[in-house]
Design an enzyme around this catalytic site. Structure first.
Site, PDB file in Angstrom:
ATOM      1  N   GLN A  77       0.811  -1.221   0.000  1.00  0.00           N
ATOM      2  CA  GLN A  77       0.000   0.000   0.000  1.00  0.00           C
ATOM      3  C   GLN A  77       0.844   1.270   0.000  1.00  0.00           C
ATOM      4  O   GLN A  77       0.306   2.371  -0.050  1.00  0.00           O
ATOM      5  CB  GLN A  77      -0.922  -0.008   1.220  1.00  0.00           C
ATOM      6  CG  GLN A  77      -1.919  -1.149   1.224  1.00  0.00           C
ATOM      7  CD  GLN A  77      -2.651  -1.287   2.546  1.00  0.00           C
ATOM      8  OE1 GLN A  77      -2.509  -0.467   3.450  1.00  0.00           O
ATOM      9  NE2 GLN A  77      -3.431  -2.353   2.679  1.00  0.00           N
ATOM     10  N   HIS A 141      -0.712  -0.267   5.547  1.00  0.00           N
ATOM     11  CA  HIS A 141      -1.078   0.790   6.494  1.00  0.00           C
ATOM     12  C   HIS A 141      -0.043   1.915   6.589  1.00  0.00           C
ATOM     13  O   HIS A 141       0.445   2.250   7.662  1.00  0.00           O
ATOM     14  CB  HIS A 141      -1.356   0.196   7.877  1.00  0.00           C
ATOM     15  CG  HIS A 141      -2.411  -0.872   7.874  1.00  0.00           C
ATOM     16  ND1 HIS A 141      -2.749  -1.581   8.986  1.00  0.00           N
ATOM     17  CD2 HIS A 141      -3.193  -1.357   6.873  1.00  0.00           C
ATOM     18  CE1 HIS A 141      -3.702  -2.462   8.695  1.00  0.00           C
ATOM     19  NE2 HIS A 141      -3.975  -2.335   7.392  1.00  0.00           N
ATOM     20  N   GLU A 235     -14.313   3.360   9.976  1.00  0.00           N
ATOM     21  CA  GLU A 235     -14.821   4.410  10.850  1.00  0.00           C
ATOM     22  C   GLU A 235     -14.730   5.800  10.227  1.00  0.00           C
ATOM     23  O   GLU A 235     -13.832   6.070   9.428  1.00  0.00           O
ATOM     24  CB  GLU A 235     -14.011   4.448  12.155  1.00  0.00           C
ATOM     25  CG  GLU A 235     -14.066   3.197  12.975  1.00  0.00           C
ATOM     26  CD  GLU A 235     -13.233   3.285  14.245  1.00  0.00           C
ATOM     27  OE1 GLU A 235     -13.289   2.335  15.055  1.00  0.00           O
ATOM     28  OE2 GLU A 235     -12.529   4.307  14.443  1.00  0.00           O
ATOM     29  N   TYR A 245      -8.377   7.051  19.878  1.00  0.00           N
ATOM     30  CA  TYR A 245      -9.486   6.566  19.058  1.00  0.00           C
ATOM     31  C   TYR A 245      -9.639   5.036  19.094  1.00  0.00           C
ATOM     32  O   TYR A 245     -10.382   4.476  18.314  1.00  0.00           O
ATOM     33  CB  TYR A 245      -9.355   7.120  17.641  1.00  0.00           C
ATOM     34  CG  TYR A 245      -9.709   8.597  17.671  1.00  0.00           C
ATOM     35  CD1 TYR A 245     -10.993   9.033  17.416  1.00  0.00           C
ATOM     36  CD2 TYR A 245      -8.763   9.539  18.084  1.00  0.00           C
ATOM     37  CE1 TYR A 245     -11.339  10.370  17.523  1.00  0.00           C
ATOM     38  CE2 TYR A 245      -9.099  10.882  18.204  1.00  0.00           C
ATOM     39  CZ  TYR A 245     -10.387  11.282  17.929  1.00  0.00           C
ATOM     40  OH  TYR A 245     -10.733  12.611  18.061  1.00  0.00           O
ATOM     41  N   TYR A 256      -9.477 -11.054   9.920  1.00  0.00           N
ATOM     42  CA  TYR A 256      -9.834 -11.566   8.603  1.00  0.00           C
ATOM     43  C   TYR A 256     -10.139 -13.064   8.641  1.00  0.00           C
ATOM     44  O   TYR A 256     -10.840 -13.582   7.784  1.00  0.00           O
ATOM     45  CB  TYR A 256      -8.710 -11.265   7.599  1.00  0.00           C
ATOM     46  CG  TYR A 256      -8.563  -9.785   7.318  1.00  0.00           C
ATOM     47  CD1 TYR A 256      -9.540  -9.092   6.621  1.00  0.00           C
ATOM     48  CD2 TYR A 256      -7.451  -9.086   7.771  1.00  0.00           C
ATOM     49  CE1 TYR A 256      -9.414  -7.731   6.379  1.00  0.00           C
ATOM     50  CE2 TYR A 256      -7.314  -7.723   7.529  1.00  0.00           C
ATOM     51  CZ  TYR A 256      -8.303  -7.049   6.833  1.00  0.00           C
ATOM     52  OH  TYR A 256      -8.181  -5.706   6.602  1.00  0.00           O
TER      53      TYR A 256
END
Length: 360
Positions: A77, A141, A235, A245, A256
């Site tokens: 990513q 991430h 979210e 958070y 998963y």
């Protein structure tokens, strides 16, 4: 004959328009692989990041690749991510962008915030403002979105880099955080952990998984962000100074594999999302509609879905998502959304390009 000449004109403008009144969009920039981020220069031309490591200037239907781009660590990513102009760009010329870099401690890479100026077709005056450490060979991430507030603080997000059990809840470590800097890269004196021993002083909020959407709400000046959950539990959050958070101690998602990693969706002292999605939509990109171009849609929040390939129009009542409508269904993996200087909404779609959302 009139239709023939009209089509010829369109070919020379570089914009592939959708003619039917029932269509939702027109393609403005075609043939892009992964338009991770883009921003509009004062002349309404565009600077577009391609995840693979290219920075493209688009003007009058012509794409020009910008030189001087820093070395990009491309893995999973990670790659070339968001780009924003300084609010006073007309005066200082600063561009801000995030990318994965292999510089620094450890093998692999991590997310970097840099600023630079554009001179003709070259980036100059490059300055690294923040580099997350240590590097990691994990491919997930990296975050990362950028936003500026009214005081010209720059906010940027970095995901937990696939290390959920160590990074997000530890303010002495990078990753799984939203950061705030002054525009020159210095630490604001009122940052929440500035006087906390061993803390990363740039942290503004923590307990995040992988925020890939962030905008200043133009109606309230609050920082809104969304982030990927695991299997379920994506979210939307309103980001407040120094708040936790919850990730991974509280989540609406599961592993998963189908197993649970927490039985809590709420923990006292941690912030709840104002909205969550289960199943996950894989959100990326977000924008508020603040112009009058779309009538009653003004004030709505738009969120892109990578997984289900649409844009969610979130109808808000205060800070609550009252209702959702799917726009641009099956268009492709929606990576980025911005409101242009002209008031229209532009949507970056993988393996398609950047499209303009047409008023209905």
């Amino acid at each position: 004959m009139k239709l023939y000449f009209f089509c010829i004109i369109l070919l020379f403008t570089g914009s592939l328009s959708v003619f039917s009144q029932n269509k939702e969009y027109e393609v403005v920039v075609s043939e892009l692989n992964n338009p991770w981020g883009y921003t509009f220069l004062p002349d309404n031309s565009m600077l577009i990041t391609e995840k693979e490591g290219k920075l493209i200037h688009f003007k009058n239907g012509i794409k020009t690749e910008i030189g001087g781009v820093p070395e990009i660590y491309l893995r999973g990513q990670g790659g070339f991510m968001d780009i924003e102009l300084h609010p006073n760009y007309n005066v200082n010329g600063w561009l801000y962008f995030t990318f994965a870099s292999s510089e620094g401690k450890g093998s692999g890479g991590n997310t970097t915030l840099m600023r630079a100026r554009l001179k003709e077709t070259q980036l100059i005056n490059q300055e690294v403002l923040y580099k997350a450490s240590p590097n990691s060979t994990k491919g997930q991430h990296f975050g990362s979105r950028i936003a500026f507030d009214a005081e010209n603080h720059v906010y940027f997000s970095i995901g937990d880099r696939g290390n959920r059990d160590e990074n997000p809840q530890d303010i002495t470590k990078d990753c799984g955080k939203i950061y705030r800097l002054n525009d020159d890269g210095s630490i604001p004196k009122d940052n929440p952990f500035i006087n906390k021993k061993n803390a990363k002083k740039a942290i503004y909020s923590y307990g995040h998984r992988n925020p890939q959407g962030m905008e200043i709400n133009p109606f309230t000046s609050e920082i809104w962000s969304h982030e990927h959950g695991p299997q379920g539990g994506d979210e939307i959050n309103i980001i407040a100074k120094g708040k936790n958070y919850g990730w991974p101690k509280a989540s609406f998602g599961i592993n998963y594999s189908g197993t649970k990693f927490t039985d809590k969706t709420f923990i006292l002292g941690m912030e709840n999302p104002i909205h969550h999605w289960t199943p996950s939509i894989a959100p990326s990109g977000m924008a508020f509609i603040s112009s009058d171009k779309y009538g009653k849609w003004k004030g709505n929040l738009l969120v892109g879905s990578l997984k289900f390939q649409y844009v969610s129009r979130c109808i808000l009542k205060g800070n609550t998502v009252f209702k959702e409508e799917k726009l641009l269904k099956d268009i492709g993996r929606v990576r980025s959304i911005e409101q242009g200087l002209d008031g229209f909404i532009y949507v970056g779609v993988e393996n398609l390009g950047i499209v303009r959302l047409l008023p209905q």
